[in-house]
Design a protein around this motif. Structure first.
Motif, PDB file in Angstrom:
ATOM      1  N   MET A   1       1.177  -1.218   0.095  1.00  0.00           N
ATOM      2  CA  MET A   1       0.504  -0.489  -0.013  1.00  0.00           C
ATOM      3  C   MET A   1       1.289   1.111   0.280  1.00  0.00           C
ATOM      4  O   MET A   1       1.348   1.660   0.850  1.00  0.00           O
ATOM      5  N   ASP A   2       0.395   2.336  -0.447  1.00  0.00           N
ATOM      6  CA  ASP A   2       1.209   3.800  -0.693  1.00  0.00           C
ATOM      7  C   ASP A   2       0.862   4.705   0.721  1.00  0.00           C
ATOM      8  O   ASP A   2       0.107   4.037   0.653  1.00  0.00           O
ATOM      9  N   ARG A   3       1.964   4.982   1.044  1.00  0.00           N
ATOM     10  CA  ARG A   3       1.336   6.113   1.765  1.00  0.00           C
ATOM     11  C   ARG A   3       0.623   7.008   1.523  1.00  0.00           C
ATOM     12  O   ARG A   3       0.144   7.676  -0.055  1.00  0.00           O
ATOM     13  N   PHE A   4      -0.092   7.672   2.828  1.00  0.00           N
ATOM     14  CA  PHE A   4      -1.519   8.704   2.646  1.00  0.00           C
ATOM     15  C   PHE A   4      -1.240   9.311   4.053  1.00  0.00           C
ATOM     16  O   PHE A   4      -0.636   8.392   4.836  1.00  0.00           O
ATOM     17  N   SER A   5      -2.322  10.666   4.031  1.00  0.00           N
ATOM     18  CA  SER A   5      -2.041  11.236   5.163  1.00  0.00           C
ATOM     19  C   SER A   5      -3.869  10.642   6.026  1.00  0.00           C
ATOM     20  O   SER A   5      -4.181   9.971   4.727  1.00  0.00           O
ATOM     21  N   TRP A   6      -4.057  11.131   6.395  1.00  0.00           N
ATOM     22  CA  TRP A   6      -5.144  10.358   7.343  1.00  0.00           C
ATOM     23  C   TRP A   6      -5.847  11.846   7.777  1.00  0.00           C
ATOM     24  O   TRP A   6      -5.095  12.759   8.741  1.00  0.00           O
ATOM     25  N   ALA A  24     -15.140   6.165  -6.882  1.00  0.00           N
ATOM     26  CA  ALA A  24     -15.287   5.704  -8.313  1.00  0.00           C
ATOM     27  C   ALA A  24     -14.612   6.278  -9.263  1.00  0.00           C
ATOM     28  O   ALA A  24     -13.904   6.492 -10.259  1.00  0.00           O
ATOM     29  N   GLU A  25     -13.884   7.868  -9.029  1.00  0.00           N
ATOM     30  CA  GLU A  25     -13.568   8.795  -9.828  1.00  0.00           C
ATOM     31  C   GLU A  25     -12.358   8.655  -9.331  1.00  0.00           C
ATOM     32  O   GLU A  25     -11.805   8.440  -9.776  1.00  0.00           O
ATOM     33  N   ALA A  26     -12.076   8.701  -8.770  1.00  0.00           N
ATOM     34  CA  ALA A  26      -9.807   8.230  -7.496  1.00  0.00           C
ATOM     35  C   ALA A  26     -10.019   7.122  -9.083  1.00  0.00           C
ATOM     36  O   ALA A  26      -8.951   6.977  -8.703  1.00  0.00           O
ATOM     37  N   MET A  27     -10.288   6.033  -7.954  1.00  0.00           N
ATOM     38  CA  MET A  27     -10.062   5.052  -9.379  1.00  0.00           C
ATOM     39  C   MET A  27      -9.872   5.252 -10.943  1.00  0.00           C
ATOM     40  O   MET A  27      -9.726   3.988 -11.670  1.00  0.00           O
ATOM     41  N   ASP A  51      -9.039  -2.516   1.489  1.00  0.00           N
ATOM     42  CA  ASP A  51      -8.747  -3.679   0.237  1.00  0.00           C
ATOM     43  C   ASP A  51      -8.653  -2.682  -0.893  1.00  0.00           C
ATOM     44  O   ASP A  51      -7.953  -3.532  -1.726  1.00  0.00           O
ATOM     45  N   LEU A  52      -9.555  -2.025  -1.099  1.00  0.00           N
ATOM     46  CA  LEU A  52      -8.793  -1.446  -2.614  1.00  0.00           C
ATOM     47  C   LEU A  52      -7.581  -0.445  -2.757  1.00  0.00           C
ATOM     48  O   LEU A  52      -6.717  -0.775  -3.668  1.00  0.00           O
ATOM     49  N   MET A  53      -7.223  -0.207  -1.458  1.00  0.00           N
ATOM     50  CA  MET A  53      -6.155  -0.069  -1.357  1.00  0.00           C
ATOM     51  C   MET A  53      -5.151  -0.526  -1.318  1.00  0.00           C
ATOM     52  O   MET A  53      -3.722  -0.500  -2.465  1.00  0.00           O
ATOM     53  N   LYS A  54      -5.270  -1.646  -0.224  1.00  0.00           N
ATOM     54  CA  LYS A  54      -4.145  -2.932  -0.319  1.00  0.00           C
ATOM     55  C   LYS A  54      -3.952  -3.444  -2.011  1.00  0.00           C
ATOM     56  O   LYS A  54      -2.586  -3.898  -2.517  1.00  0.00           O
ATOM     57  N   GLU A  55      -4.786  -3.611  -2.238  1.00  0.00           N
ATOM     58  CA  GLU A  55      -5.165  -3.806  -4.746  1.00  0.00           C
ATOM     59  C   GLU A  55      -4.171  -3.695  -5.211  1.00  0.00           C
ATOM     60  O   GLU A  55      -4.693  -3.826  -6.710  1.00  0.00           O
ATOM     61  N   GLY A  56      -4.228  -2.338  -4.149  1.00  0.00           N
ATOM     62  CA  GLY A  56      -3.333  -1.277  -5.491  1.00  0.00           C
ATOM     63  C   GLY A  56      -4.507  -0.858  -6.360  1.00  0.00           C
ATOM     64  O   GLY A  56      -3.691  -0.092  -7.340  1.00  0.00           O
ATOM     65  N   LEU A  57      -5.754  -0.039  -6.427  1.00  0.00           N
ATOM     66  CA  LEU A  57      -6.697  -0.409  -7.531  1.00  0.00           C
ATOM     67  C   LEU A  57      -7.479   1.295  -6.943  1.00  0.00           C
ATOM     68  O   LEU A  57      -7.517   1.725  -8.149  1.00  0.00           O
ATOM     69  N   TRP A 135     -14.650  -9.870 -10.062  1.00  0.00           N
ATOM     70  CA  TRP A 135     -12.978 -10.899  -9.707  1.00  0.00           C
ATOM     71  C   TRP A 135     -12.226 -10.034 -11.374  1.00  0.00           C
ATOM     72  O   TRP A 135     -10.969  -9.527 -10.657  1.00  0.00           O
ATOM     73  N   TYR A 136     -13.103  -9.638 -12.480  1.00  0.00           N
ATOM     74  CA  TYR A 136     -12.052  -9.166 -13.358  1.00  0.00           C
ATOM     75  C   TYR A 136     -11.593  -7.391 -12.821  1.00  0.00           C
ATOM     76  O   TYR A 136     -10.081  -6.750 -12.710  1.00  0.00           O
ATOM     77  N   PHE A 137     -12.658  -6.682 -12.010  1.00  0.00           N
ATOM     78  CA  PHE A 137     -13.328  -5.561 -11.590  1.00  0.00           C
ATOM     79  C   PHE A 137     -12.080  -5.437 -10.267  1.00  0.00           C
ATOM     80  O   PHE A 137     -11.146  -3.940 -10.070  1.00  0.00           O
ATOM     81  N   ARG A 138     -11.405  -6.440  -9.696  1.00  0.00           N
ATOM     82  CA  ARG A 138     -10.567  -6.412  -8.731  1.00  0.00           C
ATOM     83  C   ARG A 138      -9.035  -6.927  -9.101  1.00  0.00           C
ATOM     84  O   ARG A 138      -8.517  -7.091  -7.748  1.00  0.00           O
ATOM     85  N   SER A 139      -9.159  -6.665 -10.252  1.00  0.00           N
ATOM     86  CA  SER A 139      -7.466  -7.160 -10.341  1.00  0.00           C
ATOM     87  C   SER A 139      -6.922  -6.050 -11.177  1.00  0.00           C
ATOM     88  O   SER A 139      -7.550  -5.893 -11.547  1.00  0.00           O
ATOM     89  N   ALA A 140      -6.066  -5.733 -10.581  1.00  0.00           N
ATOM     90  CA  ALA A 140      -5.077  -4.484 -11.021  1.00  0.00           C
ATOM     91  C   ALA A 140      -5.154  -4.874 -12.670  1.00  0.00           C
ATOM     92  O   ALA A 140      -4.452  -4.103 -13.128  1.00  0.00           O
ATOM     93  N   ALA A 141      -5.079  -6.645 -12.843  1.00  0.00           N
ATOM     94  CA  ALA A 141      -3.981  -6.416 -14.093  1.00  0.00           C
ATOM     95  C   ALA A 141      -5.008  -6.050 -15.682  1.00  0.00           C
ATOM     96  O   ALA A 141      -4.394  -6.771 -16.360  1.00  0.00           O
ATOM     97  N   HIS A 142      -6.907  -5.557 -15.169  1.00  0.00           N
ATOM     98  CA  HIS A 142      -7.185  -5.743 -15.770  1.00  0.00           C
ATOM     99  C   HIS A 142      -8.072  -4.540 -15.535  1.00  0.00           C
ATOM    100  O   HIS A 142      -9.091  -4.102 -14.514  1.00  0.00           O
TER     101      HIS A 142
END
Ligand SMILES: Cc1cc2nc3c(=O)[nH]c(=O)nc-3n(C[C@H](O)[C@H](O)[C@H](O)COP(=O)(O)OP(=O)(O)OC[C@H]3O[C@@H](n4cnc5c(N)ncnc54)[C@H](O)[C@@H]3O)c2cc1C
Ligand code: SF4
Length: 341
Positions: A1-6, A24-27, A51-57, A135-142
Motif C-alpha cells: 500500500m502507498d503512503r497516505f495522510s490521515w 469511483a472517480e479516484a479509481m 481492500d481497494l488500497m491494498k489491491e493497488g486499485l 474478479w476482473y474489476f478487483r484485478s489490477a491486471a484487468h
C-alpha cells in the motif's frame, strides 16, 4: 500500500469539504499522474476502502476518517419510520429491536452479511457504497469497462457470480446485501454537502445501472457525505422476510438473495407486495410481475410458487450462471411463505 495522510472529520460538512472526490472517480485517475495523489477520499469502517488500497486499485493522497463524527451512528424514530445514521454498523442494524420487529427483512439481511467481526466494523453507509466484487474489476491486471477500459471481460470470461438481469455492457451484481431489503421497504438516502444542504433520494434511484453510467454504482457526488438511510412508516400489518444463498453461509457475499415485504387485508388477501432480488443485477432488482402474482390473492404454496416463477421471467443468464435462476425462484417462493406465515 502507498503512503497516505490521515485526517479525522468532526462533522458531515467538514468531511464533505475535505473529501474532493468519490472513490469511483479516484479509481479512474491514472496512478502515475500527480492527480491521483491529490485525491482525498472518505473512510467509514474501512473494510472496502482499505481492500481497494491494498489491491493497488486506489491510491489516494489522503484519507478522511468519518468514524469520529458524533451522532452519525444513531438509529431513531422518524415520522413513523426509522432514521439510520450512515455510521451505524451492520451489527447495530441486525440487532436493533425496532428494526428486528418492524423491518425484519433488513435486520436479517444485515445479520447475513459478512462475518461477526466485519459486521461490528462495517457501516450501513459504507455497505451501500462498497464497490463491486467482479474478479476482473478487483484485478489490477484487468482494465475493464468499469475502470475506464473498453472491454467487459466477464461476458466472454468467467461469469458464474455475475448478473442475470440488466447487464448492459457490464454484468456486475450489486454487492450490498442490505440494499436488497432497503429497496423492498422503499428506503431513501440522505446526503449532505459542504454547505450543509441535504439531498434526499429514493435508494432505488440512487443505485445506478450500467445503462446510466458504467463507471459508478451510485449517484454519490463528489463533495457529498451519505448521512442517513431513512425507512418509511409501514402499516402495522406489514410482514417481511429476507433469504440468502451463498457459497459459505458463515461469511460471504450472496450468490442470490431475496427480500419480500407484504401487507395483507383483514380477510388475509395480499394488498401490497414488494419483491426485490439481490446479486441478480447491477442494482437491486425489483420484480413487478412477481408482486402482481401476489396482490389480491390469499397466499399459499401455489401462489408463492407462481411468484417465484414470475420473478425469473425475462432473465438473461450468461454462459455460466443459469444455475442462479432456480435458486432465485426458490428463494422468492420460500420468502413469500415465510413473510405470510
Ligand atoms: C469476507 C467478507 C465478506 C463480506 N460479505 C458481505 C456480504 O455478505 N454482504 C455485504 O453486503 N457485504 C459484505 N462484505 C462487504 C462489507 O460489508 C463492506 O465492505 C462494508 O460494509 C463496507 O462498509 P465500511 O463502513 O467498511 O465502508 P468503507 O470501506 O469505509 O467505505 C466504502 C466506500 O464508501 C465510501 N463511504 C463510506 N461511508 C461514507 C459516507 N458516509 N459518505 C460518503 N461516502 C462514504 C468510502 O469512500 C468507500 O468508497 C464482506 C466483506 C468481507 C471482507
Ligand atoms: S462485469 Fe463490469 S466490472 Fe466486471 S469485467 Fe465486466 S465491465 Fe468490468
Amino acid at each position: 500500500m502507498d503512503r497516505f495522510s490521515w485526517q479525522s472529520a468532526r462533522s458531515p460538512t467538514e468531511a464533505a469539504t475535505l473529501g474532493n472526490t468519490t472513490v469511483a472517480e479516484a479509481m479512474l485517475a491514472d496512478p502515475a499522474l500527480s492527480a491521483a495523489a491529490d485525491c482525498v477520499v472518505l473512510k467509514a469502517g474501512g473494510i472496502d476502502l482499505l481492500d481497494l488500497m491494498k489491491e493497488g486499485l486506489l491510491r489516494p493522497g489522503r484519507v478522511v476518517n468519518l468514524r469520529g463524527i458524533p451522532g452519525l451512528d444513531s438509529i431513531a424514530e422518524d415520522a413513523g419510520g426509522l432514521r439510520i445514521g450512515a455510521l451505524a454498523t451492520l451489527e447495530q442494524v441486525a440487532t436493533h429491536p425496532t428494526l428486528r420487529q418492524r423491518y425484519t427483512a433488513l435486520a436479517d439481511a444485515a445479520e447475513s452479511s459478512a462475518s461477526p467481526q466485519i459486521r461490528h466494523v462495517a457501516t450501513l453507509g459504507g455497505n451501500l457504497l462498497q464497490r463491486p466484487r467482479c474478479w476482473y474489476f478487483r484485478s489490477a491486471a484487468h482494465r475493464c469497462a468499469r475502470k475506464g477500459g473498453e472491454y467487459c471481460f466477464a461476458f466472454t470470461g468467467e461469469n458464474r457470480y455475475h448478473a442475470v438481469f440488466g447487464h448492459d455492457d457490464c454484468a456486475i451484481v450489486h454487492p450490498s446485501t442490505s440494499a436488497t431489503a432497503l429497496v423492498a421497504f422503499g428506503a431513501h438516502v440522505e446526503l449532505t454537502n459542504a454547505q450543509g444542504s441535504l439531498r434526499t433520494v429514493p435508494l432505488s434511484d440512487f443505485m445506478v445501472g450500467p445503462a446510466v453510467d458504467i463507471m459508478r454504482e451510485t449517484d454519490l457526488r463528489s463533495g457529498e457525505v451519505l448521512t442517513a438511510v431513512v425507512l418509511p412508516s409501514m402499516p402495522a400489518s406489514t410482514r417481511s422476510a429476507f433469504l440468502k444463498q451463498a457459497e459459505k453461509p458463515s461469511f460471504d457475499w450472496s450468490i442470490a438473495d431475496v427480500a419480500v415485504v407484504l401487507d395483507r387485508a383483514a380477510d388475509g388477501r395480499c394488498q401490497h407486495a414488494s419483491i426485490v432480488l439481490g446479486a441478480a443485477a447491477p442494482v437491486p432488482w425489483r420484480v413487478p410481475h412477481a408482486e402482481a402474482a401476489l396482490v389480491g390473492q390469499t397466499i399459499d404454496a401455489t401462489v408463492a410458487h407462481a411468484a417465484g416463477q414470475a420473478a425469473i421471467a425475462g432473465a438473461a443468464p450468461l454462459r455460466h450462471n443459469a444455475y442462479k435462476l432456480p435458486i432465485l425462484a426458490t428463494l422468492v417462493r420460500r420468502a413469500v411463505l415465510q413473510a405470510a406465515a
